[in-house]
Scaffold this active site. Structure first.
Site, PDB file in Angstrom:
ATOM      1  N   TRP A 144      47.605  42.663  40.609  1.00 57.94           N
ATOM      2  CA  TRP A 144      46.393  43.067  41.318  1.00 57.94           C
ATOM      3  C   TRP A 144      45.943  44.436  40.840  1.00 57.94           C
ATOM      4  O   TRP A 144      46.712  45.242  40.326  1.00 57.94           O
ATOM      5  CB  TRP A 144      46.646  43.094  42.828  1.00 57.94           C
ATOM      6  CG  TRP A 144      47.868  43.889  43.223  1.00 57.94           C
ATOM      7  CD1 TRP A 144      47.974  45.259  43.301  1.00 57.94           C
ATOM      8  CD2 TRP A 144      49.152  43.381  43.594  1.00 57.94           C
ATOM      9  NE1 TRP A 144      49.239  45.610  43.682  1.00 57.94           N
ATOM     10  CE2 TRP A 144      49.987  44.501  43.879  1.00 57.94           C
ATOM     11  CE3 TRP A 144      49.677  42.101  43.723  1.00 57.94           C
ATOM     12  CZ2 TRP A 144      51.322  44.356  44.281  1.00 57.94           C
ATOM     13  CZ3 TRP A 144      50.998  41.965  44.129  1.00 57.94           C
ATOM     14  CH2 TRP A 144      51.812  43.089  44.393  1.00 57.94           C
ATOM     15  N   ASP A 176      51.632  37.877  38.624  1.00 58.76           N
ATOM     16  CA  ASP A 176      51.024  37.957  39.956  1.00 58.76           C
ATOM     17  C   ASP A 176      50.627  39.424  40.101  1.00 58.76           C
ATOM     18  O   ASP A 176      51.393  40.247  40.579  1.00 58.76           O
ATOM     19  CB  ASP A 176      52.048  37.562  41.026  1.00 58.76           C
ATOM     20  CG  ASP A 176      51.482  37.638  42.448  1.00 58.76           C
ATOM     21  OD1 ASP A 176      52.269  37.570  43.403  1.00 58.76           O
ATOM     22  OD2 ASP A 176      50.241  37.780  42.589  1.00 58.76           O
ATOM     23  N   CYS A 224      55.005  41.294  38.367  1.00 55.50           N
ATOM     24  CA  CYS A 224      54.250  41.424  39.617  1.00 55.50           C
ATOM     25  C   CYS A 224      53.948  42.882  39.887  1.00 55.50           C
ATOM     26  O   CYS A 224      54.821  43.736  39.758  1.00 55.50           O
ATOM     27  CB  CYS A 224      55.041  40.827  40.781  1.00 55.50           C
ATOM     28  SG  CYS A 224      54.147  40.938  42.330  1.00 55.50           S
ATOM     29  N   SER A 276      51.718  39.071  48.501  1.00 52.69           N
ATOM     30  CA  SER A 276      52.755  38.172  47.982  1.00 52.69           C
ATOM     31  C   SER A 276      53.858  38.108  49.025  1.00 52.69           C
ATOM     32  O   SER A 276      54.346  39.143  49.475  1.00 52.69           O
ATOM     33  CB  SER A 276      53.318  38.721  46.676  1.00 52.69           C
ATOM     34  OG  SER A 276      52.284  38.934  45.749  1.00 52.69           O
TER      35      SER A 276
END
Lengths: 317, 680
Positions: free
Chosen positions: B679, B677, B632, B460
């Site tokens: 992961w 966002d 995030c 990002s």
């Protein structure tokens, strides 16, 4: 002074804008019921269903799409999106459209040009023509873009949200039915290179729609315009359907020639034999002949003759 | 008898008694004569016709008119196939997969055919055992509300009612579905379960493809592990004729113009020497590293901040977008592979696809050297997949090693669990496997064919293009850990980036990169409040967001509440961007800076605990002020815990039931007011 928006379900909403106060009535619906994204979705559900159920679309989904019609469809899309994107470019800084301006992610004109080149060759621009139904759609888009830009979102919503949803299914169907290369030629229209997640993009787009400063009346007009957009699309489908009927019957792409029940039955040897040898005939003569052909019948016949002969002989002698 | 019925007047009637004088022939004689005459007539007249009689016929079997076989068993027997792949397909994807599986069969010494269940009598399944080494495969897509596709409806109906005994029938199922739908892969799951219930033998686990994720990848992974398992099951040697399973042919170049050799480019030859716009995944831009500093003040980890110069690239980005970089492998590992396999890594080679119809001419850019391939193009650090182990097994000279490798690729429970522990949990990469299995010495070209491609890594972007138009910033933590085998595994990209210092012996450090647009965006209106939750390196995109809000404020715009929830281990160790954030807070750009230090006290304190503490404020921002929420960072735990916290807050302060609260949050997601966002 920051602009404050007080929203509570069941109460009136006031928007302060430089001293003017605008009142709006809301229904008790939970989370921000006057969101444009929700109004549009609910307000076009019928038109959407109707469009999905046109013969052209139903056939398409089954893979029954003729190449000629698909090509003409692509032509219609080209003119439509060229007009739409031209108006979007022109209105990119207008507050009623700016939040929805995503040229890199959404614009289809170039992709469609590539598809048309693939189908019609380098000279495609001279070959493609604006059809009647498409012209009506294009004219309305230009009219909206120029005199009622607050309604432009209706046209953008109707096309792009669809392309990012069911449109993805159509891509696969088209590739398979028209035996298009897996490298994507011919269906660039459905390929959004700059959108990594269609789902997330739609969410972003909805948030932008809801960010537009609109009064309730304008929102309702937008919903109405969206329905009109669906109508224009359906007119194009119907026009394609009509054109399809004039095109010579060809083998449906991707399928085998089907038996359609026509043919000369009398030419079938088995049928002829069957009717000759066996039952089904009402004619007495035929019946008799039929009986005669039967071995048992023959024995019976002979026995009768013998009997008659014997009786005759006896009588005469 | 007619005799007895013939009463004659005036004459004695007696059987066979000759009439007196009146006539030579008696009654009996006449009768006998008639009968004989009748028989003669019959014989003369009718016998000929009998010959011409059109034979009686029964119902004509279909074969007589057109050859349409409704028995797939017969079809398979006639064409010598032992694998049949059925498909339930609406848009053609499942059918395509079925075709590919059928073609695969050949590579493993079997012969496959594809069949539409609508065209065949599926009740014949029980007869499959009549064919040796047969398998029925199913590629079943789920449609609508967990329904079968149109062409699988009859099959589905039959399955429900059937009570056939399918013992002796080997099967496997791959399902095509979409996780965003409630009945994910219902059809695939049903077929898999039902066939087993009817006694059929499952030879490989149900595969499930997710069209919301990456259906193609799911399919390829499943299929690559399936075939070795099949070979194991039937005791079929996939070898025998090596060339029949190699996809590529090796060509060694002894005298080649070095200008024609790839040295790490992704697409066009020399694209790193002469850069040409536009820049994308196939044509990355070489960004110069201008800054590379350590972010944390203590602790054992290494967190870093990098700045990559993109001037002259015309690359534009928005805060929230991702930058992708193409890393290279650790040269130590590459060299060790060369040593252990006893190869000259600088040999220039090409691997050419044996299937001339294929679009993929080479597995990676060719011609190139083994060194370049192992360094730039191939993944040599992830644990190899089972199909790789299976194909390598033929090169193990120790039969026990060969057996072990094959078993790990099979579907046998023992084999699967051995793979799980020995390869996955122990984090053995290909080098480790070669080291720990000295008898395994495959030819390097086959190895290069089998290893997956080295993937680009996405980060990002930690900057705003409004403030840093010529630079993209990266915030990352270097991955390094000890494995159970005592080896140290290092993350490919993070270690590579760590060593990219701004001036390296006078040479600039370059990073091949491109930008991928994301949908993670600040609200359109600066006045909309934002709630950002980004612990650890999850802070990255928010640095960009906050920089942008600062810039907007400078431009004189009305900027709404800008709230940050950050978390790390220790205030004194890994409070990333502490100075910058505290400055933003002082300047009034960051209206709330909430930080959770998980290990600074006895009990663990995470961002979700801070969220709970500030629930009233959060609820006001969300429900009244139209705030947008952004998450995030870690997908597995943090994102889930934070989401649950929002359910609780909505439930409590919005007076909703848990279900209503879940709905409320889900609706925020649909309307783009709750973005992630994350992961894993």
């Amino acid at each position: 002074m920051p602009a404050l928006k007080a929203e509570e379900p069941g109460q009136e909403e006031t928007v302060q804008d430089g001293g003017d106060v605008v009142y709006e009535k809301e229904h008790d619906d939970g989370v921000s019921p006057s969101d444009l994204s929700e109004l549009l979705k609910a307000g076009t559900v019928e038109a959407h269903d109707k469009a999905e159920n046109t013969q052209f679309v139903k056939d398409f989904l089954k893979g029954h799409i003729r190449k000629e019609l698909f090509k003409l469809g692509t032509v219609a899309l080209y003119f439509t999106y060229s007009a739409l994107e031209e108006e979007m470019d022109g209105n990119r800084d207008q507050p009623q459209f700016a939040p929805l301006y995503f040229p890199e992610e959404l614009h289809r004109r170039e992709a469609l040009a590539k598809d048309l080149e693939f189908f019609y060759g380098e000279n495609w621009q001279a070959v493609v023509q604006l059809s009647e139904a498409t012209r009506k759609y294009v004219d309305r888009i230009h009219e909206v873009g120029r005199s009622e830009p607050e309604l432009l979102v209706a046209h953008a919503y109707t096309r792009y949200m669809g392309d990012l949803s069911g449109g993805q299914v159509l891509k696969k169907v088209a590739q398979r039915a028209l035996k298009l290369p897996s490298t994507g030629e011919g269906v660039q229209f459905y390929t959004f290179d700059n959108i990594s997640s269609a789902k997330e993009f739609k969410q972003l787009y909805r948030s932008r729609m809801n960010d537009l400063d609109l009064d309730q009346e304008t929102k309702l007009r937008i919903v109405e315009e969206a329905n009109r957009a669906f109508g224009f699309n359906m007119e194009i489908f119907n026009e394609l359907e009509r054109v399809g009927k004039t095109i010579k019957d060809e083998v449906l792409d991707g399928g085998l020639p089907e038996y359609d029940g026509k043919g000369d039955l009398s030419k079938c040897p088995y049928y002829a034999a069957k009717t000759a040898a066996g039952g089904g005939s009402a004619c007495v003569c035929h019946m008799a002949m039929a009986v005669l052909r039967h071995p048992t019948g023959q024995v019976m016949m002979s026995a009768c003759i013998a009997l008659l002969a014997g009786v005759a002989a006896w009588y005469l002698m | 008898m007619a005799d007895s019925e013939m009463e004659m007047d005036g004459g004695p009637s007696g059987a066979g008694a000759p009439a007196e004088g009146e006539s030579m022939l008696g009654m009996v004689d006449v009768l006998l004569f008639s009968i004989i005459a009748g028989l003669l007539i019959f014989w003369a007249v009718f016998r000929k016709k009998k010959k011409e009689e059109i034979p009686e016929f029964k119902k004509i079997p279909p074969q007589a008119i057109t050859p349409r076989e409704t028995s797939f068993i017969e079809k398979m027997k006639k064409t010598g196939k032992n694998i049949v792949v059925f498909y339930g397909s609406q848009t053609g994807t499942a059918e395509e997969f079925a075709n590919r599986l059928s073609k695969d069969a050949q590579r493993y010494g079997m012969r496959g055919t594809v069949a539409d269940p609508e065209e065949y009598d599926m009740s014949e399944l029980s007869r499959l055992s009549e064919i040796d080494n047969s398998i029925a495969m199913f590629c079943m897509a789920t449609y609508g509300e967990g329904d079968p596709t149109d062409n699988a409806q009859d099959f589905y109906d039959w399955l429900q009612e059937a009570d056939d005994d399918l013992s002796g029938v080997n099967f496997t199922v791959f399902g095509l579905g979409n996780k965003t739908y409630e009945h994910y892969n219902a059809m695939g799951k049903y077929v898999d379960k039902r066939l087993q219930q009817l006694g059929a033998k499952r030879i490989f686990d149900l595969g499930m493809g997710d069209d919301d994720g990456n259906l193609e990848e799911d399919f390829v992974s499943w299929r690559e592990q399936f075939w070795p398992a099949v070979c194991e099951h039937f005791g079929v040697e996939a070898t025998g004729d090596e060339s029949s399973i190699r996809q590529y042919e090796l060509v060694v170049h002894t005298d080649i113009n070095m200008n024609k050799v790839y040295t790490g480019e992704m697409g066009r030859l020399k694209s790193f020497e002469t850069q040409k716009m536009p820049f994308d995944a196939k044509n990355p831009f070489l960004g110069t590293v201008t800054v590379n500093r350590k972010l944390n003040k203590g602790g054992s980890r290494h967190l870093m901040h990098l700045e990559l110069d993109i001037s002259a690239s015309k690359i534009r980005y928005d805060s929230g977008d991702h930058v992708a970089v193409y890393p290279i492998n650790d040269t130590t590992i590459v060299n060790k592979i060369g040593e252990i396999l006893n190869v000259d890594l600088d040999t220039v080679i090409s691997l050419n696809n044996l299937d001339e119809e294929s679009n993929k001419k080479h597995p990676f850019p060719c011609p190139t050297s083994y060194r370049t391939a192992l360094t730039h193009y191939l993944d040599i650090t992830n644990p190899p997949r089972t199909n790789v182990l299976y194909e390598l097994s033929q090169y193990a000279t120790d039969p026990k090693d060969q057996e072990t490798l094959r078993k790990m690729a099979s579907s046998a429970t023992e084999g699967k669990s051995h793979y799980q522990t020995w390869v996955l949990e122990a984090k053995r990469n290909i080098l480790a496997i070669l080291q720990d299995m000295p008898s395994l010495r495959p030819p390097i070209d086959h190895l290069c064919e089998l290893l997956p491609r080295l993937q680009a890594r996405y980060y990002s972007i930690a900057s705003s293009s409004k403030v840093h138009s010529n630079s993209v910033h990266i915030c990352a933590v270097v991955v390094e850990y000890e494995t159970k085998t005592g080896r140290t595994n290092k993350g490919v990209a993070t270690n590579w980036l760590k060593n990219k210092v701004p001036t390296d012996n006078g040479h600039k450090s370059m990073v091949p990169l491109f930008v991928r647009k994301s949908q993670f965006r600040l609200p359109f209106k600066a006045s909309t409040p934002v709630i950002m939750i980004g612990p650890g390196t999850g802070i990255a995109p928010f640095m960009g967001f906050i920089q942008e809000r600062a810039w907007l404020k400078q431009q004189g715009k009305e900027v709404g509440e800008t709230v940050l929830y950050y978390g790390c281990r220790h205030r004194n160790e890994d409070f990333l961007y502490q100075e910058e954030l505290e400055q933003f807070e002082k300047d009034g750009v960051l209206t709330q800076l909430n930080v959770a230090f998980s290990r600074d006290q006895d009990e663990k304190v995470y961002v979700q605990h801070l969220l709970k503490k500030n629930k009233e404020n959060l609820w006001k921002l969300i429900h009244t002020d139209n705030a947008h929420i952004y998450i995030c960072g870690d997908a597995r735990n943090m994102a889930r815990d934070v989401q649950n916290t929002f359910y609780e807050i909505a439930s409590e302060l919005g007076s909703m039931t848990h279900t209503q609260a879940v709905d409320y949050v889900k609706k925020l997601m649909t309307k783009g007011r709750y973005s992630q966002d994350v992961w894993s």
